[in-house]
Structure formats: structure tokens, C-alpha cells
Design a protein around this motif. Structure first.
Motif, short mmCIF file in Angstrom:
data_model
loop_
_atom_site.label_atom_id
_atom_site.label_comp_id
_atom_site.label_asym_id
_atom_site.label_seq_id
_atom_site.Cartn_x
_atom_site.Cartn_y
_atom_site.Cartn_z
N SER A 59 0.84 -1.20 0.00
CA SER A 59 0.00 0.00 0.00
C SER A 59 0.87 1.25 0.00
CB SER A 59 -0.93 0.00 1.22
OG SER A 59 -0.17 -0.08 2.43
N GLY A 60 1.97 1.22 0.76
CA GLY A 60 2.89 2.35 0.78
C GLY A 60 3.57 2.55 -0.56
N ASP A 61 3.94 1.45 -1.22
CA ASP A 61 4.57 1.54 -2.54
C ASP A 61 3.63 2.21 -3.54
OD1 ASP A 61 6.74 0.25 -1.49
OD2 ASP A 61 6.26 -1.70 -2.36
N ILE A 62 2.36 1.78 -3.52
CA ILE A 62 1.37 2.33 -4.45
C ILE A 62 1.14 3.81 -4.18
CG2 ILE A 62 -1.04 2.18 -5.19
CD1 ILE A 62 -0.91 -0.82 -4.49
N PHE A 63 1.00 4.17 -2.90
CA PHE A 63 0.75 5.56 -2.54
C PHE A 63 1.93 6.45 -2.91
CE2 PHE A 63 0.87 9.00 0.71
CZ PHE A 63 -0.26 9.69 0.29
N ASN A 64 3.15 5.98 -2.65
CA ASN A 64 4.33 6.77 -2.98
C ASN A 64 4.46 6.99 -4.49
OD1 ASN A 64 5.07 7.01 -0.30
ND2 ASN A 64 6.34 5.16 -0.33
N ALA A 65 4.13 5.93 -5.26
CA ALA A 65 4.19 6.07 -6.71
C ALA A 65 3.16 7.08 -7.20
CB ALA A 65 3.95 4.71 -7.38
N SER B 182 -4.14 9.53 -3.24
CA SER B 182 -4.84 8.64 -2.30
C SER B 182 -5.92 7.84 -3.02
CB SER B 182 -5.47 9.47 -1.17
OG SER B 182 -4.48 10.14 -0.43
N VAL B 183 -6.67 8.51 -3.89
CA VAL B 183 -7.71 7.81 -4.67
C VAL B 183 -7.07 6.77 -5.58
CG1 VAL B 183 -9.41 8.10 -6.51
CG2 VAL B 183 -9.40 9.67 -4.55
N MET B 184 -5.99 7.15 -6.27
CA MET B 184 -5.30 6.20 -7.13
C MET B 184 -4.74 5.04 -6.32
SD MET B 184 -3.31 9.05 -9.46
CE MET B 184 -2.19 7.87 -10.20
N GLY B 185 -4.20 5.35 -5.15
CA GLY B 185 -3.66 4.30 -4.29
C GLY B 185 -4.74 3.37 -3.79
N LYS C 189 -4.57 4.96 7.35
CA LYS C 189 -3.33 5.05 8.13
C LYS C 189 -2.18 5.61 7.29
CE LYS C 189 -4.77 0.93 10.70
NZ LYS C 189 -4.55 -0.51 10.88
N VAL C 190 -2.12 5.18 6.03
CA VAL C 190 -0.98 5.55 5.18
C VAL C 190 -1.08 6.99 4.71
CG1 VAL C 190 0.16 5.08 2.97
CG2 VAL C 190 -0.61 3.18 4.41
N ALA C 191 -2.26 7.39 4.21
CA ALA C 191 -2.38 8.66 3.48
C ALA C 191 -2.85 9.84 4.33
CB ALA C 191 -3.34 8.48 2.30
N PHE C 192 -3.71 9.59 5.32
CA PHE C 192 -4.27 10.71 6.07
C PHE C 192 -3.19 11.50 6.80
CE2 PHE C 192 -6.22 12.80 9.72
CZ PHE C 192 -7.27 13.45 9.12
#
Length: 644
Positions: free
Chosen positions: A290-296, A312-315, A335-338
Motif C-alpha cells: 500500500s505504501g509503494d502504491i501511494f508513494n508512486a 490517495s484515490v489512485m492508491g 493510516k498511510v495517506a491521512f
């Protein structure tokens, strides 16, 4: 006052849990063993795929043995759902039952114990039938008796645990005199009255000389009474299905139908994909995908105004395509994006709203657990349904991004100043996201390309996600066990509803509900757009109070005759239905994803702020639904192209 509240909670906990820790541990141990067996079965499936790819032969007879192995595996983790009291239920009448829910819980555990006794009994007779008729598999000629005896034995052991715990709970109720607590009899009374009313209605109208339409209506009314009273949905479906079939056809025929439907559910290869995809999602979470996707996503669009919200939506969409669950996607990205958006001075309402809305993509973008269940129920191709859901899912993501762009254009104060785009950082982030990219290519590419069946794609995904998790620092035995237990609970809850729905569908089949509905709604004289509009409104309202899976299973047998009668495609309608109930998960006043987001952010944000934040996304959803319903080609174009 605080001390009294603590003592009150302690007494309720003692009654419901007491000294039952060893029962919990036994159930968890059984579930862990079952899921380990499922992983081994996935490895065997992977071996079969490799052999077929490099030679003309695979693992002989594996496909037909898979179903029998699944019956044993499911029997092993089913008890954990009952022990943990995690069966899916609706708390519409929780306020009527009062704040003291002890009586409600005790009656629920009794009904669950009754269902486990029933499931064990039908499995026992299924094993006896296999022995009596000397059943063997077709390809390798292996006797099926041993498989069914093993499944029955495991289920029998689980039933002893569940019935024993229920008896212990009632004994502790008497010993601790917890029934003297204020509100106990109110909650108990609501449950008993619901059961009595439902039973009296069914006995009166199914035993008498009434029309089929009235009888079916009464059974559905009784079903909704039980569900509203917080009886678990799967239990309500199974109990009323058995009772109604017994009154219509006799107890022996009802038992045979229950036995066949239970065996069919446990051995379904299509349903086997559900625990595998859930395993994939759990391992992917621990692996940090999830972190990899959000960072990308952040590296690509983070420099735009509102870029982190778009990322965040894309992730959520990317991770939802891995885990297949709206709630899991919302909780993970909450947890990851907020925290990241909060750090960059994004308005809390927008930050929470985009994650809650983006989480709904988890059940729409393939592989979708709910869509698998829908396809099994209406008997359509899961692969075609996944293909049909892809473009609407991507369309939903694009609509959410457009909603963010419009919102921040109208209210620029919701987001911080624009940052400069850095191509070096973006390229590095994309390279670091190689794991989810490989997972997407193998699982979805193999599934859409016709290389894998649904179960094979799920097996590949689960094994690959486990490999990624094992390569992740900090992933050890405890996290591995947590992944297995979480998968067992969620999968077991789905199977309970599915089995109950199958038994209840047997009643609807014999009572010819389809003809009743078509007679009630005249599709020849009523404009189809009016019928579709009514269905859209119905599902939007239903999605606010019902679990997604429950909403689909309980209503599909009623709605499908209308869809077929109007000559619409069932795969298209499955995508529309899923979209509608997912919108309900962010619709006031009871949007489930909003409550999940609230639990993640805690006291920093009020529910009203999150509902305010999802408003732009709800408007985008309404436009999207209008287009999906008006132009079925949006869903059906890709399956048509790929299959041709």
C-alpha cells in the motif's frame, strides 16, 4: 459512575468470554492449520500451471480434488467466525434492544450453535452417502468418502466447541446473575419476540391454503424481521430456508436440499478464490505494498493542487485491486495517506473524504470478492464479470480525481500551495513500486488473458504476496498468524452467508418467486427506465444500512427475474449493483466507510466533517451511475473485445 460502568462491562465480558480462552485458541489453531493447507494447495496449483506451461501434462486430477480439499479447509476455519462472534449482522434495531446487548448476544450464539449443528448433520449424511454409493473422483478414481469424513469430523469438533461455549455462557449468566443488569430483559425480549413473530407468520401462512405470492411475501417479511433484530444474516437465511422448505415439501426433502446446497458451497472452486484473494490482500498489507502504491501515485501527481488527495484515490484503487475489500482499503489508506495529507496542511474533511470514497473502489476493481459471490449465485462467468468491472472501476477513479480537481479549484484553501514536480523522485518511486506492478501483471493479466482460471489467479496472487511479505523486514510468525486468522474470519463469514443464501434460494425456487415478481411488476407495460430508476434508489438506500455482500445476496434472487425479463445482461447488472451498494457505504447517515475512516482518525475529526468531505464524490458517483445504467456498453465493451 465510572466504576459501575466498568463493573457492568466486566460482568458482560465474563458471561460472553469467561474461561473460553482455550476454545479461542483451539479455533485459531484449527483455522491456522486450514489456511496453511490452503497455501500448500496454492503451491500445488502453481506447480500445475508451470507443468502445463512447459509440458503437455499438469498435476493429474488436481482440479476435481481441489473442491474436496476445500471442503476440509473451510470446515477447519468456519468455527472461528462463531467463536469470535464475527458473523455479519445488521444493527438496525440495536436502539430498540437497548444499550445492554447481552441478551441479544446470547440468543445470537444459540442460533449460531443451532446452525453449526445443522451443518455438521448434513455433512455427516453427505459422508454416509459417499460411502453408501461408493463415490469416486472421475479422473483419478479416488474415493470421496475419506474427504467427507474428514470434513465432518472437523466440523463435529467445532460444533462441540461452539455448543459447549453457548452452554457455558448461559451457565455463567445464572452464576453471575448478569440477568439482573438493567436492560438485559429488554434486549432478550426483542430477540425472542422477533423469533416468535417470524415463526408464527411462517407456520400460519405456509401451512394454510394461501397464494404462493402471499406465502413468499410472508417469508421475506419474516426474514427481514430476524435480520433487523440482529440475528446474523447467514443464520436467518438458513433457518428460515429450512423451515419454509419443510412446510412446503416436508422435512426429508428440505434436509436433502440443505445437504446438497451445503456440499455445493463447500466444494465450489469459484468460491475457493475468495479466501485466496483475501490472503493475498493480507500478505500485501504486511509487505507494505500500500505504501509503494501511494508513494508512486504521490510522485506522479503530488505536485498538482490536491495531488495527494488524487494519489490517495489512485492508491485506494490500486490497493483495492489487490485486497478486494472496501473496508480493508479504507482502513489501510486511512493510516498511510491521512497522516501524510495532514502533515502537508490539507483540510481534514477533504483528506478523510477522498480516502473513504476511494475505499469503495476496493470492491469494484477486480478481483472483487463480492463480485465473485454474485457470479456464483447467478451462474455467470467470473472472468467476464472481472473484465466488465475494470472500465467502470477505472471510470470511478477518474471521476473521483475530476471531483478533487473541481473541488480544489472552487475552494483552493482546502489544499496547500503547489510543489514543484521532480522527475528523479517520480522515477525512483515508480521503480520502488515493482512489487505491486508484478502482482497486477501476473494476477490480472493472467486472468484477463485467459491464462489462469479465477482460482488459479488467486493462488498465484496469494503465493506471490506471501513471498513479498517474507522478504519484508519485520514480517515474522506472529504477523503470518494474524494474516491467516483475519482471512479465516472474513472468509468464514462470507461462506456462512453464502450457504444460508443457497438454502433460502431453494425455497424461492420451489415457490416460484420469479413468476410472482414478474406478475407483480408488468415489464411489458411499465417503462424499463422507471423500473431501473426504482432499483437504483432501492439499492442506494439499502447500501447505507446493509453490508455489501449481504445486500447483494439477499436481494439478487428478487431482482434477477426483472433484469432477465427486461432482457438485460446479468454481468452488466452485477457491476451496476456493486457500484450502487458501494456508494451506499459513503452515503449519510450510515455510510460504513465513513465510520471506518472515523475509527482510523479518532477524535481529530467529527463524522459530519467526513460526510462533508465525501459530498463531491457522491455527486460524481450519481453521474457515474447514470452513465452506467444508460450505457451498458461501458461495462460490456471490454469482455466483448477480449472474448472475440
Amino acid at each position: 459512575m465510572q466504576a459501575d460502568l466498568h463493573a457492568y462491562r466486566e460482568r458482560i465480558s465474563l458471561v460472553l468470554n469467561g474461561t473460553g480462552r482455550w476454545i479461542d485458541q483451539l479455533s485459531k489453531f484449527s483455522a491456522i492449520l486450514s489456511l496453511v493447507a490452503l497455501i500448500l494447495l496454492s503451491l500445488a496449483t502453481l506447480l500445475d500451471i508451470l507443468l502445463r506451461s512447459f509440458s503437455s501434462h499438469g498435476v493429474r486430477g488436481l482440479f476435481e480434488l481441489n473442491g474436496l480439499f476445500m471442503a476440509i479447509i473451510i470446515s477447519g476455519f468456519l468455527s472461528l467466525v462463531f467463536i469470535q462472534r464475527r458473523n455479519i449482522r445488521v444493527d438496525i434495531m440495536s436502539s430498540v434492544a437497548g444499550t445492554n446487548q447481552l441478551g441479544v448476544a446470547l440468543i445470537s450464539t444459540l442460533s449460531e450453535a443451532l446452525m453449526m449443528v445443522g451443518l455438521t448433520t448434513v455433512l455427516g449424511f453427505r459422508a454416509w452417502d459417499a460411502y453408501q454409493y461408493k463415490e469416486t473422483t472421475i479422473v483419478v478414481g479416488v474415493s470421496t468418502t475419506g474427504f467427507w469424513v474428514c470434513a465432518f469430523s472437523i466440523m463435529l469438533f467445532s460444533t462441540f466447541l461452539i455448543v459447549g461455549r453457548s452452554a457455558a455462557q448461559w451457565a455463567r449468566l445464572l452464576l453471575t446473575k448478569a440477568y439482573t443488569q438493567q436492560g438485559f430483559w429488554r434486549g432478550l425480549g426483542v430477540m425472542l419476540i422477533a423469533f416468535i413473530i417470524s415463526a408464527c407468520l411462517v407456520f400460519e401462512f405456509l401451512s394454510g391454503d394461501y397464494s404462493v405470492g402471499l406465502q413468499a411475501s410472508i417469508v421475506f417479511l419474516s426474514l427481514y424481521i430476524l435480520i433487523a433484530a440482529q440475528v446474523p444474516i447467514g443464520i436467518s437465511l438458513a433457518l428460515l430456508g429450512i423451515l419454509s422448505l419443510s412446510l412446503l415439501l416436508g422435512s426429508e426433502s428440505a434436509f436433502v436440499i440443505a445437504q446438497n446446497e451445503t456440499a455445493r458451497a463447500l466444494t465450489s472452486i469459484d468460491m475457493a478464490a475468495i479466501p485466496l484473494f483475501l490472503l493475498m490482500g493480507n500478505f500485501a498489507t504486511w509487505a507494505g505494498l500500500s505504501g509503494d502504491i501511494f508513494n508512486a501515485g504521490t510522485s506522479l501527481v503530488g505536485s498538482r493542487r490536491g495531488g495527494l488527495a488524487m494519489a490517495s484515490v489512485m492508491g485506494c484503487g490500486g490497493f483495492g485491486a489487490i485486497c478486494g475489500s472496501s473496508i480493508a482499503t479504507t482502513a489501510t489508506f486511512g493510516k498511510v495517506a491521512f497522516a501524510e495529507m495532514e502533515k502537508r496542511n490539507y483540510a481534514h474533511s477533504l483528506a478523510a473524504g477522498c480516502i473513504a470514497a476511494g475505499g469503495t473502489l476496493g470492491a469494484l476493481l477486480p478481483p472483487s470478492v463480492v463480485l465473485i459471490v454474485y457470479c456464483v449465485v447467478v451462474e455467470v462467468s467470473i472472468r467476464d464479470a472481472f473484465q466488465a468491472a475494470l472500465l467502470p472501476g477505472l471510470f470511478a477513479m477518474i471521476m473521483y480525481i475530476i471531483a478533487i480537481m473541481i473541488t480544489v479549484r472552487i475552494k483552493p484553501e482546502l489544499t496547500p500551495t503547489i510543489e514543484k514536480f521532480d522527475w528523479i523522485i517520480a522515477r525512483k518511486a515508480m521503480l520502488q513500486a515493482w512489487r505491486p506492478i508484478i502482482l497486477f501483471i501476473l494476477v490480472l493479466g493472467g486472468l484477463y488473458g485467459g491464462v489462469f482460471t479465477t482460482q488459479e489467479a488467486a493462488s498465484v496472487g496469494a503465493v506471490l504476496a506471501l513471498a513479498f511479505a517474507l522478504m519484508t523486514k519485520g514480517f515474522g510468525w506472529e504477523k503470518f498468524k494474524l494474516s491467516l486468522v483475519d482471512t479465516a474470519i472474513n472468509s468464514g463469514a462470507i461462506y456462512i452467508i453464502f450457504i444460508g443464501a443457497n438454502i433460502f434460494a431453494g425455497f424461492m425456487s420451489f415457490s416460484d418467486v420469479a413468476s410472482l415478481i414478474l406478475g407483480f411488476v408488468n415489464i411489458d407495460t411499465t417503462p424499463h427506465w422507471i423500473i431501473l430508476l426504482c432499483l437504483v434508489i432501492f439499492y442506494l438506500l439499502l447500501g447505507t444500512v446493509f453490508d455489501t455482500l449481504a445486500a447483494v445476496l439477499v436481494t439478487t434472487p428478487l431482482v434477477v427475474p426483472l433484469i432477465l425479463g427486461m432482457d438485460y445482461d446479468l454481468i452488466w447488472w452485477g457491476v451496476v449493483t456493486l457500484s450502487l451498494v458501494e456508494i451506499g457505504m459513503i452515503t449519510p447517515p450510515l455510510g460504513m466507510n465513513v465510520f471506518v475512516m472515523r475509527s482510523v482518525v479518532g477524535e481529530r475529526l467529527q463524522l459530519s466533517s467526513i460526510f462533508k468531505g465525501v459530498t463531491p464524490f457522491l455527486l460524481a458517483d450519481l453521474i457515474r451511475i447514470g452513465l452506467l445504467v444508460s450505457f451498458p456498453i461501458i461495462s460490456l465493451w471490454l469482455p466483448k473485445i477480449l472474448n472475440s
